[in-house]
Motif scaffolding. Structure first.
Motif, mmCIF file in Angstrom:
data_model
loop_
_atom_site.group_PDB
_atom_site.id
_atom_site.type_symbol
_atom_site.label_atom_id
_atom_site.label_comp_id
_atom_site.label_asym_id
_atom_site.label_seq_id
_atom_site.Cartn_x
_atom_site.Cartn_y
_atom_site.Cartn_z
ATOM 1 N N PRO A 249 44.232 30.649 38.972
ATOM 2 C CA PRO A 249 45.375 31.485 39.393
ATOM 3 C C PRO A 249 46.535 31.442 38.394
ATOM 4 C CG PRO A 249 44.565 30.168 41.226
ATOM 5 C CD PRO A 249 43.855 29.677 40.010
ATOM 6 N N HIS A 250 46.746 30.277 37.812
ATOM 7 C CA HIS A 250 47.819 30.146 36.812
ATOM 8 C C HIS A 250 47.549 31.052 35.615
ATOM 9 C CE1 HIS A 250 50.585 28.288 33.955
ATOM 10 N NE2 HIS A 250 49.566 28.125 33.139
ATOM 11 N N PHE A 251 46.342 30.971 35.063
ATOM 12 C CA PHE A 251 45.993 31.782 33.891
ATOM 13 C C PHE A 251 45.983 33.268 34.216
ATOM 14 C CE2 PHE A 251 43.543 27.964 32.097
ATOM 15 C CZ PHE A 251 44.637 27.576 31.350
ATOM 16 N N MET A 252 45.478 33.618 35.390
ATOM 17 C CA MET A 252 45.418 35.031 35.778
ATOM 18 C C MET A 252 46.818 35.634 35.899
ATOM 19 S SD MET A 252 42.326 36.084 35.932
ATOM 20 C CE MET A 252 40.709 35.318 35.804
ATOM 21 N N ALA A 253 47.722 34.883 36.507
ATOM 22 C CA ALA A 253 49.093 35.378 36.653
ATOM 23 C C ALA A 253 49.763 35.528 35.286
ATOM 24 C CB ALA A 253 49.897 34.422 37.537
ATOM 25 N N LEU A 254 49.557 34.539 34.421
ATOM 26 C CA LEU A 254 50.151 34.610 33.087
ATOM 27 C C LEU A 254 49.593 35.775 32.289
ATOM 28 C CD1 LEU A 254 52.015 33.210 31.015
ATOM 29 C CD2 LEU A 254 50.043 31.864 30.285
ATOM 30 N N ALA A 255 48.272 35.968 32.361
ATOM 31 C CA ALA A 255 47.643 37.054 31.607
ATOM 32 C C ALA A 255 48.083 38.429 32.118
ATOM 33 C CB ALA A 255 46.127 36.929 31.690
ATOM 34 N N TYR A 256 48.371 38.532 33.413
ATOM 35 C CA TYR A 256 48.804 39.817 33.954
ATOM 36 C C TYR A 256 50.257 40.107 33.588
ATOM 37 C CZ TYR A 256 49.547 43.690 37.158
ATOM 38 O OH TYR A 256 49.838 44.929 37.675
ATOM 39 N N LEU A 257 51.114 39.100 33.688
ATOM 40 C CA LEU A 257 52.527 39.304 33.369
ATOM 41 C C LEU A 257 52.732 39.565 31.881
ATOM 42 C CD1 LEU A 257 54.158 36.519 35.591
ATOM 43 C CD2 LEU A 257 54.207 38.994 35.976
ATOM 44 N N CYS A 258 51.917 38.972 31.038
ATOM 45 C CA CYS A 258 52.066 39.103 29.577
ATOM 46 C C CYS A 258 50.942 39.955 28.981
ATOM 47 C CB CYS A 258 52.069 37.730 28.925
ATOM 48 S SG CYS A 258 53.358 36.615 29.532
ATOM 49 N N ARG A 259 50.379 40.873 29.768
ATOM 50 C CA ARG A 259 49.199 41.613 29.293
ATOM 51 C C ARG A 259 49.495 42.458 28.059
ATOM 52 N NH1 ARG A 259 50.896 43.659 34.106
ATOM 53 N NH2 ARG A 259 51.391 45.878 34.257
ATOM 54 N N ASP A 260 50.699 43.026 27.962
ATOM 55 C CA ASP A 260 51.031 43.809 26.770
ATOM 56 C C ASP A 260 51.089 42.925 25.529
ATOM 57 O OD1 ASP A 260 51.197 46.077 28.326
ATOM 58 O OD2 ASP A 260 53.366 45.870 28.661
ATOM 59 N N ASP A 261 51.636 41.740 25.692
ATOM 60 C CA ASP A 261 51.727 40.803 24.575
ATOM 61 C C ASP A 261 50.338 40.322 24.155
ATOM 62 O OD1 ASP A 261 53.537 39.813 22.788
ATOM 63 O OD2 ASP A 261 53.962 37.977 23.893
ATOM 64 N N TYR A 262 49.500 40.006 25.137
ATOM 65 C CA TYR A 262 48.127 39.587 24.831
ATOM 66 C C TYR A 262 47.331 40.713 24.179
ATOM 67 C CZ TYR A 262 48.290 35.070 27.224
ATOM 68 O OH TYR A 262 48.568 33.774 27.571
ATOM 69 N N LEU A 263 47.563 41.927 24.622
ATOM 70 C CA LEU A 263 46.876 43.065 24.032
ATOM 71 C C LEU A 263 47.285 43.255 22.583
ATOM 72 C CD1 LEU A 263 44.929 45.408 24.627
ATOM 73 C CD2 LEU A 263 46.907 46.797 25.278
ATOM 74 N N ALA A 264 48.572 43.080 22.289
ATOM 75 C CA ALA A 264 49.046 43.189 20.909
ATOM 76 C C ALA A 264 48.463 42.082 20.039
ATOM 77 C CB ALA A 264 50.576 43.121 20.882
ATOM 78 N N GLY A 265 48.215 40.918 20.631
ATOM 79 C CA GLY A 265 47.656 39.801 19.874
ATOM 80 C C GLY A 265 46.159 39.894 19.651
ATOM 81 N N GLY A 266 45.492 40.850 20.312
ATOM 82 C CA GLY A 266 44.055 41.030 20.115
ATOM 83 C C GLY A 266 43.194 40.197 21.037
ATOM 84 N N TYR A 267 43.740 39.749 22.176
ATOM 85 C CA TYR A 267 42.975 38.920 23.103
ATOM 86 C C TYR A 267 42.338 39.780 24.194
ATOM 87 C CZ TYR A 267 45.531 35.153 20.835
ATOM 88 O OH TYR A 267 46.063 34.297 19.912
ATOM 89 N N ARG A 268 41.251 39.276 24.755
ATOM 90 C CA ARG A 268 40.529 39.970 25.819
ATOM 91 C C ARG A 268 40.774 39.256 27.141
ATOM 92 N NH1 ARG A 268 39.501 44.751 23.414
ATOM 93 N NH2 ARG A 268 38.584 44.424 21.351
ATOM 94 N N MET A 269 41.469 39.919 28.053
ATOM 95 C CA MET A 269 41.786 39.330 29.346
ATOM 96 C C MET A 269 41.350 40.254 30.475
ATOM 97 S SD MET A 269 43.107 36.439 28.642
ATOM 98 C CE MET A 269 43.757 35.580 27.216
ATOM 99 N N LEU A 270 41.079 39.653 31.619
ATOM 100 C CA LEU A 270 40.642 40.431 32.774
ATOM 101 C C LEU A 270 41.698 41.439 33.201
ATOM 102 C CD1 LEU A 270 38.467 40.737 35.045
ATOM 103 C CD2 LEU A 270 39.786 39.051 36.349
#
Length: 302
Positions: A249-270
């Motif tokens: 749940p911790h990782f999922m919440a972080l990945a959703y809140l920062c999804r634009d940042d993760y997308l810019a970094g080239g990461y693959r998140m649910l």
């Protein structure tokens, strides 16, 4: 006629010699130049201490600047090492490892062994976090959350960081092997490899990286238990399982809140394929519910 002129000339020269200062008959005029020469030669001696004081001051300034530069270098690299190691995150990892050691010790806790285990865990965690940043320099440079880290900002070179990670990781594993046991050292080395060489590249390949990262976070309490009990049992799996289900749940919440940042970094998140957030929320809730029966199991296994 010429003889008389010569006598007159001789008389004139004698008179002129008496009128001029004679160094023999007038010693005061002869001593004057000598006195002035002595005064001139003795004049610098009055100012001689001045250059000595200046040189001493310059030397002190050089020493102080040298000490200042050394302290600045130590402060700079010390700060870089702390950031590369993710000191606060590594401290949490050490806390879970220490908790596992206490639970695996039974009635008697070896404080010295606990300190050795926590120190070795800290060193291995620092190595894993540093290698993670070495491999993700370009990705971190694209993200607002990570672009100020030591490697993307250029405060330390990748080779220097890799050397730091290798040395501290090897030292931490060796410490666990010597002061705990081979099982604890093997778990530490395996977790380092799983985090740095499996989880890190997988972040750019598939969203399953989140589940692999949860496994990495669940191993430290198992490591602590193994260091204390020299074995792995069913009871030793309770705390690692709780950490595994809590991290998702911790990782999922972080990945959703920062999804634009993760997308810019080239990461693959649910969360990238979940604009509404419902799927991400369900995964988080499901893993929270898994912790309910785990708590009952832990109570019955005490």
């Amino acid at each position: 006629m010429w003889r008389g002129g010569s006598a007159a000339a001789s008389a004139a020269r004698a008179l002129r010699s008496r009128l001029l200062a004679d160094p023999i008959h007038h010693p005061s005029t002869a001593i004057g130049p000598i006195a002035s020469a002595r005064a001139a030669s003795s004049a610098p001696s009055a100012t001689a201490p001045a250059p000595t004081v200046a040189e001493a001051a310059a030397a002190a300034s050089v020493v102080s600047s040298g000490d200042r530069s050394i302290s600045e270098v130590l402060r700079h690299y010390g700060g870089c090492y702390l950031e590369l190691s993710k000191a606060r995150l590594s401290a949490l990892v050490v806390a879970t490892s220490g908790a596992g050691y206490v639970l695996g010790s039974g009635n008697i806790i070896d404080i010295v062994g606990l300190c050795y285990t926590c120190t070795g865990t800290m060193m291995v965690a620092a190595s894993a976090n540093t290698l993670n940043q070495v491999f993700e320099i370009k990705n971190d440079a694209k993200m607002k959350r990570t672009m100020r880290r030591p490697l993307p900002s250029g405060r330390i070179s990748p080779m220097h960081a890799a050397m730091w990670a290798t040395s501290v990781g090897a030292a931490g594993t060796a410490l666990l092997a010597c002061k705990a046991n081979g099982l604890a050292a093997g778990l530490a080395a395996s977790n380092l490899i799983l985090y740095a060489f499996v989880y890190t590249p997988l972040k750019q390949i598939h969203p399953v990286n989140t589940w692999v990262g949860a496994v990495v976070g669940a191993i430290p309490p198992l490591l602590g238990w193994a260091a204390a009990a020299s074995e792995v049992s069913l009871n030793s799996m309770v705390l690692p399982a709780a950490l595994y289900y809590w991290q998702l749940p911790h990782f999922m919440a972080l990945a959703y809140l920062c999804r634009d940042d993760y997308l810019a970094g080239g990461y693959r998140m649910l969360s990238f394929a979940d604009p509404t957030g419902k799927r991400t929320a369900w995964v988080s809730l499901r893993n929270c519910l898994y912790m309910l029966p785990l708590g009952l199991f832990a109570y019955n296994c005490k």
